[in-house]
Design a protein around this motif. Structure first.
Motif, PDB file in Angstrom:
ATOM      1  N   PRO A   2      38.953  -0.041  20.855  1.00 37.58           N
ATOM      2  CA  PRO A   2      38.901   0.399  22.247  1.00 37.58           C
ATOM      3  C   PRO A   2      38.881  -0.766  23.395  1.00 37.58           C
ATOM      4  CG  PRO A   2      36.971   0.308  21.136  1.00 37.58           C
ATOM      5  CD  PRO A   2      38.012   0.268  19.823  1.00 37.58           C
ATOM      6  N   ALA A   3      38.372  -2.044  22.869  1.00 37.59           N
ATOM      7  CA  ALA A   3      38.579  -3.188  23.841  1.00 37.59           C
ATOM      8  C   ALA A   3      39.904  -3.582  23.829  1.00 37.59           C
ATOM      9  CB  ALA A   3      37.703  -4.109  23.211  1.00 37.59           C
ATOM     10  N   VAL A   4      40.639  -3.553  22.997  1.00 35.73           N
ATOM     11  CA  VAL A   4      42.321  -3.883  23.157  1.00 35.73           C
ATOM     12  C   VAL A   4      43.006  -3.112  24.089  1.00 35.73           C
ATOM     13  CG1 VAL A   4      44.325  -4.288  21.848  1.00 35.73           C
ATOM     14  CG2 VAL A   4      42.090  -5.292  20.901  1.00 35.73           C
ATOM     15  N   LEU A   5      42.587  -1.797  23.776  1.00 34.82           N
ATOM     16  CA  LEU A   5      43.122  -0.699  24.649  1.00 34.82           C
ATOM     17  C   LEU A   5      42.859  -1.079  26.123  1.00 34.82           C
ATOM     18  CD1 LEU A   5      42.889   2.373  22.440  1.00 34.82           C
ATOM     19  CD2 LEU A   5      44.963   1.061  22.720  1.00 34.82           C
ATOM     20  N   HIS A   6      41.465  -1.380  26.371  1.00 40.80           N
ATOM     21  CA  HIS A   6      41.113  -1.311  27.659  1.00 40.80           C
ATOM     22  C   HIS A   6      41.913  -2.589  28.285  1.00 40.80           C
ATOM     23  CE1 HIS A   6      38.317  -0.829  31.231  1.00 40.80           C
ATOM     24  NE2 HIS A   6      38.169  -2.195  31.165  1.00 40.80           N
ATOM     25  N   ALA A   7      41.938  -3.810  27.477  1.00 38.64           N
ATOM     26  CA  ALA A   7      42.525  -5.024  28.108  1.00 38.64           C
ATOM     27  C   ALA A   7      44.072  -4.587  28.179  1.00 38.64           C
ATOM     28  CB  ALA A   7      42.546  -5.992  27.060  1.00 38.64           C
ATOM     29  N   LEU A   8      44.615  -3.695  27.510  1.00 34.91           N
ATOM     30  CA  LEU A   8      46.293  -3.610  27.747  1.00 34.91           C
ATOM     31  C   LEU A   8      46.078  -2.879  29.164  1.00 34.91           C
ATOM     32  CD1 LEU A   8      47.333  -2.658  24.027  1.00 34.91           C
ATOM     33  CD2 LEU A   8      48.013  -4.603  25.602  1.00 34.91           C
ATOM     34  N   GLU A   9      45.140  -1.884  29.259  1.00 34.10           N
ATOM     35  CA  GLU A   9      45.359  -1.115  30.670  1.00 34.10           C
ATOM     36  C   GLU A   9      45.208  -1.964  31.765  1.00 34.10           C
ATOM     37  OE1 GLU A   9      42.181   1.715  30.616  1.00 34.10           O
ATOM     38  OE2 GLU A   9      43.173   2.924  28.861  1.00 34.10           O
ATOM     39  N   LEU A  10      44.337  -2.984  31.681  1.00 40.47           N
ATOM     40  CA  LEU A  10      44.174  -3.956  32.752  1.00 40.47           C
ATOM     41  C   LEU A  10      45.528  -4.871  32.986  1.00 40.47           C
ATOM     42  CD1 LEU A  10      40.500  -5.291  32.165  1.00 40.47           C
ATOM     43  CD2 LEU A  10      41.134  -3.828  34.010  1.00 40.47           C
ATOM     44  N   LYS A  11      45.989  -5.160  31.791  1.00 37.92           N
ATOM     45  CA  LYS A  11      47.157  -5.876  32.050  1.00 37.92           C
ATOM     46  C   LYS A  11      48.298  -5.189  32.620  1.00 37.92           C
ATOM     47  CE  LYS A  11      50.808  -8.170  28.882  1.00 37.92           C
ATOM     48  NZ  LYS A  11      52.034  -7.253  29.065  1.00 37.92           N
TER      49      LYS A  11
END
Length: 334
Positions: free
Chosen positions: A132-141
């Motif tokens: 979930p943290a990786v997916l959130h970081a990808l959304e920010l990117k």
């Protein structure tokens, strides 16, 4: 909705075969695990005493093929993964395979190209793709909130456990092959494929075992450098597993990537700093995510791909290119 009938191939003790069976059986609305193919008599005897496989029939490959399942899940010993995945694909079945696959580049390419030619689903077990943290970081990117990503610092070490040192001599690529592959995949997610690969893998000779137990590789890009570190001899290394994504407008730090809760779920911890106006103070914000089960995302998405409800973003071409990069990263220090 009709359940997907799946058969698992392999119960190798040093991979995630038991975890895969538990995860599949823990998603009863999506999967029906019909049996296990295990051709190694020693592994089969061990699996028969493992509650993860309780009540499941042991099948030969021929029996499994005659059952015509909806898909195969390949969880064999690492050196047998790709050969078994090829067997599944040649027979025309969607295939999930544990990572990272063979150290034989030609064999891995054959598997990927077979999946592409037959237009069959091939999904690999890189679990952080669904963290979930990786997916959130990808959304920010994607939203541009981190700015231009110029560096990713990724670490995934072991726990100074004797089991790793007994296993690693089997792999030419050592820890960079065994665990570093996860972090290489993460770097590609945020930075793309690098212009230059600089491996600095080494041997600590811990416990007197001659193996490549210290993995380090730098990746040069036009606007920055990223690195992966993975070590089998690092005391408390598991708790320092982290991904730090550095952009011109923000930093996203995932540390630790996953913490087992003891109930089958993992926690993930992250902090994000955006447009910090006080550079000598900590302007980060802690983020919380719902507990998640490590393999649920992998298998649920695999089901969507098989049912044609979604298209696998990780194409055979991507997996082939990633695998080539992993093998380049595993080379000895120049």
């Amino acid at each position: 909705m009709k359940k997907l009938r799946v058969i698992q191939v392999g119960t190798a003790p040093m991979v995630h075969s038991a975890h895969a069976a538990i995860a599949l059986r823990g998603l009863p609305e999506t999967f029906q695990l019909e049996g296990i193919v295990e051709e190694n008599p020693e592994f089969r005897c061990r699996a028969a005493e493992n509650s993860a496989f309780a009540g499941l029939p042991f099948l030969t490959w021929e029996e499994a093929l005659r059952r015509r399942p909806d898909a195969f899940v390949i969880e064999t010993d690492e050196h047998q993964l790709v050969a078994n995945a090829i067997r599944s694909l040649e027979a025309g079945f969607p295939t999930y395979m544990d990572k990272p696959g063979s150290e034989d580049q030609a064999q891995f390419r054959k598997m990927c190209r077979l999946a592409a030619e037959k237009k069959l689903v091939l999904s690999l077990g890189y679990m952080f793709r669904h963290n979930p943290a990786v997916l959130h970081a990808l959304e920010l990117k994607k939203a541009g909130k981190l700015g231009e990503i110029f560096s990713v610092e990724a670490q995934m070490s072991g726990c100074n456990d004797a089991g790793y040192h007994r296993t690693l001599p089997r792999f030419r690529g050592g820890m960079m092959y065994y665990l570093g592959c996860h972090m290489i995949d993460m770097i590609v997610h945020f930075c793309g494929f690098p212009e230059e690969v600089i491996p600095l893998n080494a041997r600590t000779l811990s416990r007197g075992v001659d193996c490549v137990d210290f993995g380090f590789c730098a990746y040069r890009y036009a606007h920055g450098v990223s690195f992966v570190k993975t070590c089998a001899s690092e005391v408390n290394g598991v708790n320092r597993r982290s991904i730090v994504i550095n952009g011109t407008n923000g930093t996203f730090e995932i540390r630790p990537i996953e913490v087992p809760r003891g109930d089958g779920y993992d926690d993930t911890f992250a902090r994000v700093t955006l447009e910090n106006s006080h550079p000598f103070s900590d302007g980060s914000t802690a983020l919380t995510f719902p507990p998640h089960r490590r393999y649920d995302g992998l298998f649920l998405n695999f089901a969507r791909y098989v049912r044609k409800e979604a298209e696998n973003p990780y194409t055979p071409e991507y997996e082939e290119k990633l695998h080539d990069l992993i093998l380049r990263s595993c080379r000895p220090r120049a």
